[in-house]
Design an enzyme around this catalytic site. Structure first.
Site, PDB file in Angstrom:
ATOM      1  N   ARG A 245      27.866  14.348 -20.833  1.00  0.00           N
ATOM      2  CA  ARG A 245      28.402  13.314 -19.942  1.00  0.00           C
ATOM      3  C   ARG A 245      27.318  12.303 -19.522  1.00  0.00           C
ATOM      4  O   ARG A 245      26.315  12.169 -20.203  1.00  0.00           O
ATOM      5  CB  ARG A 245      29.099  13.993 -18.761  1.00  0.00           C
ATOM      6  CG  ARG A 245      30.294  14.858 -19.249  1.00  0.00           C
ATOM      7  CD  ARG A 245      31.079  15.456 -18.108  1.00  0.00           C
ATOM      8  NE  ARG A 245      31.681  14.408 -17.292  1.00  0.00           N
ATOM      9  CZ  ARG A 245      32.229  14.631 -16.092  1.00  0.00           C
ATOM     10  NH1 ARG A 245      32.228  15.860 -15.583  1.00  0.00           N
ATOM     11  NH2 ARG A 245      32.771  13.646 -15.411  1.00  0.00           N
TER      12      ARG A 245
ATOM     13  N   ASP B   6      16.915  24.853  -2.472  1.00  0.00           N
ATOM     14  CA  ASP B   6      16.065  25.577  -1.521  1.00  0.00           C
ATOM     15  C   ASP B   6      16.798  26.775  -0.914  1.00  0.00           C
ATOM     16  O   ASP B   6      16.185  27.830  -0.703  1.00  0.00           O
ATOM     17  CB  ASP B   6      15.592  24.638  -0.410  1.00  0.00           C
ATOM     18  CG  ASP B   6      14.514  23.666  -0.881  1.00  0.00           C
ATOM     19  OD1 ASP B   6      13.981  23.861  -1.985  1.00  0.00           O
ATOM     20  OD2 ASP B   6      14.212  22.714  -0.144  1.00  0.00           O
TER      21      ASP B   6
ATOM     22  N   GLU C 289      25.049  29.233 -12.462  1.00  0.00           N
ATOM     23  CA  GLU C 289      25.567  27.866 -12.292  1.00  0.00           C
ATOM     24  C   GLU C 289      26.727  27.664 -13.272  1.00  0.00           C
ATOM     25  O   GLU C 289      26.580  27.955 -14.460  1.00  0.00           O
ATOM     26  CB  GLU C 289      24.424  26.887 -12.614  1.00  0.00           C
ATOM     27  CG  GLU C 289      24.814  25.426 -12.598  1.00  0.00           C
ATOM     28  CD  GLU C 289      23.680  24.520 -13.137  1.00  0.00           C
ATOM     29  OE1 GLU C 289      22.628  25.029 -13.598  1.00  0.00           O
ATOM     30  OE2 GLU C 289      23.873  23.291 -13.104  1.00  0.00           O
TER      31      GLU C 289
ATOM     32  N   TYR D 131      38.768  17.814 -16.539  1.00  0.00           N
ATOM     33  CA  TYR D 131      38.728  19.109 -15.837  1.00  0.00           C
ATOM     34  C   TYR D 131      39.946  20.005 -16.099  1.00  0.00           C
ATOM     35  O   TYR D 131      39.994  21.130 -15.606  1.00  0.00           O
ATOM     36  CB  TYR D 131      38.572  18.874 -14.326  1.00  0.00           C
ATOM     37  CG  TYR D 131      37.280  18.157 -13.988  1.00  0.00           C
ATOM     38  CD1 TYR D 131      36.047  18.771 -14.179  1.00  0.00           C
ATOM     39  CD2 TYR D 131      37.294  16.847 -13.509  1.00  0.00           C
ATOM     40  CE1 TYR D 131      34.865  18.106 -13.892  1.00  0.00           C
ATOM     41  CE2 TYR D 131      36.121  16.180 -13.214  1.00  0.00           C
ATOM     42  CZ  TYR D 131      34.905  16.815 -13.410  1.00  0.00           C
ATOM     43  OH  TYR D 131      33.731  16.156 -13.128  1.00  0.00           O
TER      44      TYR D 131
ATOM     45  N   HIS E 230      23.631  17.506  -8.960  1.00  0.00           N
ATOM     46  CA  HIS E 230      22.765  16.433  -9.442  1.00  0.00           C
ATOM     47  C   HIS E 230      21.982  15.747  -8.331  1.00  0.00           C
ATOM     48  O   HIS E 230      21.269  14.773  -8.586  1.00  0.00           O
ATOM     49  CB  HIS E 230      23.617  15.396 -10.191  1.00  0.00           C
ATOM     50  CG  HIS E 230      24.669  16.009 -11.072  1.00  0.00           C
ATOM     51  ND1 HIS E 230      24.341  16.842 -12.119  1.00  0.00           N
ATOM     52  CD2 HIS E 230      26.029  15.976 -11.022  1.00  0.00           C
ATOM     53  CE1 HIS E 230      25.469  17.264 -12.702  1.00  0.00           C
ATOM     54  NE2 HIS E 230      26.505  16.762 -12.050  1.00  0.00           N
TER      55      HIS E 230
ATOM     56  N   HIS F 117      29.823  24.966 -14.659  1.00  0.00           N
ATOM     57  CA  HIS F 117      30.499  23.669 -14.692  1.00  0.00           C
ATOM     58  C   HIS F 117      31.694  23.765 -15.624  1.00  0.00           C
ATOM     59  O   HIS F 117      31.568  24.293 -16.741  1.00  0.00           O
ATOM     60  CB  HIS F 117      29.559  22.563 -15.181  1.00  0.00           C
ATOM     61  CG  HIS F 117      28.362  22.424 -14.301  1.00  0.00           C
ATOM     62  ND1 HIS F 117      28.442  21.877 -13.040  1.00  0.00           N
ATOM     63  CD2 HIS F 117      27.079  22.828 -14.467  1.00  0.00           C
ATOM     64  CE1 HIS F 117      27.247  21.937 -12.481  1.00  0.00           C
ATOM     65  NE2 HIS F 117      26.404  22.515 -13.324  1.00  0.00           N
TER      66      HIS F 117
ATOM     67  N   ASN G  64      29.548  26.645  -8.572  1.00  0.00           N
ATOM     68  CA  ASN G  64      29.764  25.312  -9.134  1.00  0.00           C
ATOM     69  C   ASN G  64      29.502  24.303  -8.015  1.00  0.00           C
ATOM     70  O   ASN G  64      30.380  24.028  -7.207  1.00  0.00           O
ATOM     71  CB  ASN G  64      31.190  25.150  -9.673  1.00  0.00           C
ATOM     72  CG  ASN G  64      31.382  23.794 -10.338  1.00  0.00           C
ATOM     73  OD1 ASN G  64      30.533  22.905 -10.214  1.00  0.00           O
ATOM     74  ND2 ASN G  64      32.492  23.631 -11.044  1.00  0.00           N
TER      75      ASN G  64
ATOM     76  N   ARG H 270      42.502  15.769 -10.223  1.00  0.00           N
ATOM     77  CA  ARG H 270      41.381  14.891 -10.589  1.00  0.00           C
ATOM     78  C   ARG H 270      41.149  14.920 -12.104  1.00  0.00           C
ATOM     79  O   ARG H 270      41.052  15.989 -12.712  1.00  0.00           O
ATOM     80  CB  ARG H 270      40.102  15.292  -9.827  1.00  0.00           C
ATOM     81  CG  ARG H 270      39.472  16.580 -10.306  1.00  0.00           C
ATOM     82  CD  ARG H 270      38.239  16.969  -9.508  1.00  0.00           C
ATOM     83  NE  ARG H 270      37.105  16.118  -9.693  1.00  0.00           N
ATOM     84  CZ  ARG H 270      35.840  16.564  -9.694  1.00  0.00           C
ATOM     85  NH1 ARG H 270      35.565  17.852  -9.525  1.00  0.00           N
ATOM     86  NH2 ARG H 270      34.839  15.723  -9.842  1.00  0.00           N
TER      87      ARG H 270
ATOM     88  N   ALA I 147      29.272  17.752  -7.712  1.00  0.00           N
ATOM     89  CA  ALA I 147      28.363  16.588  -7.699  1.00  0.00           C
ATOM     90  C   ALA I 147      27.015  16.906  -7.049  1.00  0.00           C
ATOM     91  O   ALA I 147      25.994  16.288  -7.393  1.00  0.00           O
ATOM     92  CB  ALA I 147      29.029  15.421  -6.981  1.00  0.00           C
TER      93      ALA I 147
ATOM     94  N   PRO J 271      32.125  19.947  -3.798  1.00  0.00           N
ATOM     95  CA  PRO J 271      33.078  18.877  -3.523  1.00  0.00           C
ATOM     96  C   PRO J 271      34.029  18.559  -4.672  1.00  0.00           C
ATOM     97  O   PRO J 271      33.616  18.529  -5.835  1.00  0.00           O
ATOM     98  CB  PRO J 271      32.185  17.670  -3.211  1.00  0.00           C
ATOM     99  CG  PRO J 271      30.836  18.022  -3.727  1.00  0.00           C
ATOM    100  CD  PRO J 271      30.724  19.512  -3.654  1.00  0.00           C
ATOM    101  N   ASN J 272      35.264  18.330  -4.291  1.00  0.00           N
ATOM    102  CA  ASN J 272      36.333  17.878  -5.198  1.00  0.00           C
ATOM    103  C   ASN J 272      36.865  18.964  -6.136  1.00  0.00           C
ATOM    104  O   ASN J 272      37.794  18.697  -6.903  1.00  0.00           O
ATOM    105  CB  ASN J 272      35.900  16.643  -6.018  1.00  0.00           C
ATOM    106  CG  ASN J 272      35.506  15.488  -5.118  1.00  0.00           C
ATOM    107  OD1 ASN J 272      36.308  15.086  -4.280  1.00  0.00           O
ATOM    108  ND2 ASN J 272      34.295  14.987  -5.247  1.00  0.00           N
TER     109      ASN J 272
HETATM  110  C1  DQA Z   1      31.360  19.656 -12.426  1.00  0.00           C
HETATM  111  C2  DQA Z   1      30.501  18.581 -13.107  1.00  0.00           C
HETATM  112  C3  DQA Z   1      29.861  17.668 -12.073  1.00  0.00           C
HETATM  113  O1  DQA Z   1      29.072  16.681 -12.723  1.00  0.00           O
HETATM  114  C4  DQA Z   1      30.932  16.965 -11.282  1.00  0.00           C
HETATM  115  O2  DQA Z   1      30.353  16.167 -10.266  1.00  0.00           O
HETATM  116  C5  DQA Z   1      31.941  17.892 -10.702  1.00  0.00           C
HETATM  117  C6  DQA Z   1      32.373  19.046 -11.473  1.00  0.00           C
HETATM  118  C7  DQA Z   1      32.127  20.528 -13.436  1.00  0.00           C
HETATM  119  O3  DQA Z   1      32.635  21.569 -13.019  1.00  0.00           O
HETATM  120  O4  DQA Z   1      32.253  20.151 -14.608  1.00  0.00           O
HETATM  121  O5  DQA Z   1      32.500  17.644  -9.633  1.00  0.00           O
HETATM  122  O6  DQA Z   1      30.485  20.515 -11.691  1.00  0.00           O
END
Ligand code: DQA
Length: 146
Positions: A106, A86, A97, A22, A79, A99, A73, A17, A76, A9-10
């Site tokens: 953070r 799963d 993974e 970012y 977390h 980020h 990635n 954003r 959110a 998401p996002n």
């Molecule tokens: C993120 C870090 C996450 O905590 C956050 O919710 C994101 C982006 C990152 O790429 O730094 O949406 O995964």
């Protein structure tokens, strides 16, 4: 070699954003960068971004035995999502993974990663270059298994 690149998401809001966290690069240029990198190395990519947890679970399930690795990635959902953990455990595909920001520096609520347990590595805080590093790690991982 085939890799699934999954963004949660996002991530589609990159460039808009919180640019101080970012960066200013938008989602389209992130994808172009990853795609060029893969093309130069003869790697086939399937790329998906979703704001919906179940769509990400479906994408992981559908990739079973069809890809050699996943660059993920979960944003959110990193977390919060046992369902994504799963799904990764179910398919057993080597996953890195990623980020963009350095989550370790953070908020407390970002210090938990459910998916990490099912990943071969985590790249955090390297900006969008982290996706390219993740591709390299998956290539190396595949070589080491031969
Ligand atoms: C993120 C870090 C996450 O905590 C956050 O919710 C994101 C982006 C990152 O790429 O730094 O949406 O995964």
């Amino acid at each position: 070699m085939k890799i699934l690149v999954l963004n949660g998401p996002n991530i589609n809001m990159l460039g808009i954003r919180e640019p101080t966290i970012y960066g200013k690069e938008n989602y389209a240029s992130l994808i172009a960068k990853i795609q060029n990198y893969a093309n130069e190395r003869g790697i086939e990519l399937k790329i998906l971004q979703s704001n919906h947890e179940g769509v990400l679970v479906d994408a992981i399930q559908e990739s079973y035995k069809k890809v050699d690795g996943i660059v993920f990635n979960p944003a959110a959902y990193t977390h919060t999502s046992v369902a994504l953990l799963d799904a990764l455990k179910a398919v057993g595909t080597p996953t890195v993974e990623v980020h963009i920001s350095d989550v370790s520096k953070r908020e407390d609520f970002r210090q938990i990663s459910y998916v990490r347990e099912a990943c071969i590595a985590t790249i955090s805080g390297h900006g969008t270059d982290g996706y390219l590093e993740a591709i390299d790690l998956l290539v190396e991982h595949k070589k080491s298994k031969k």
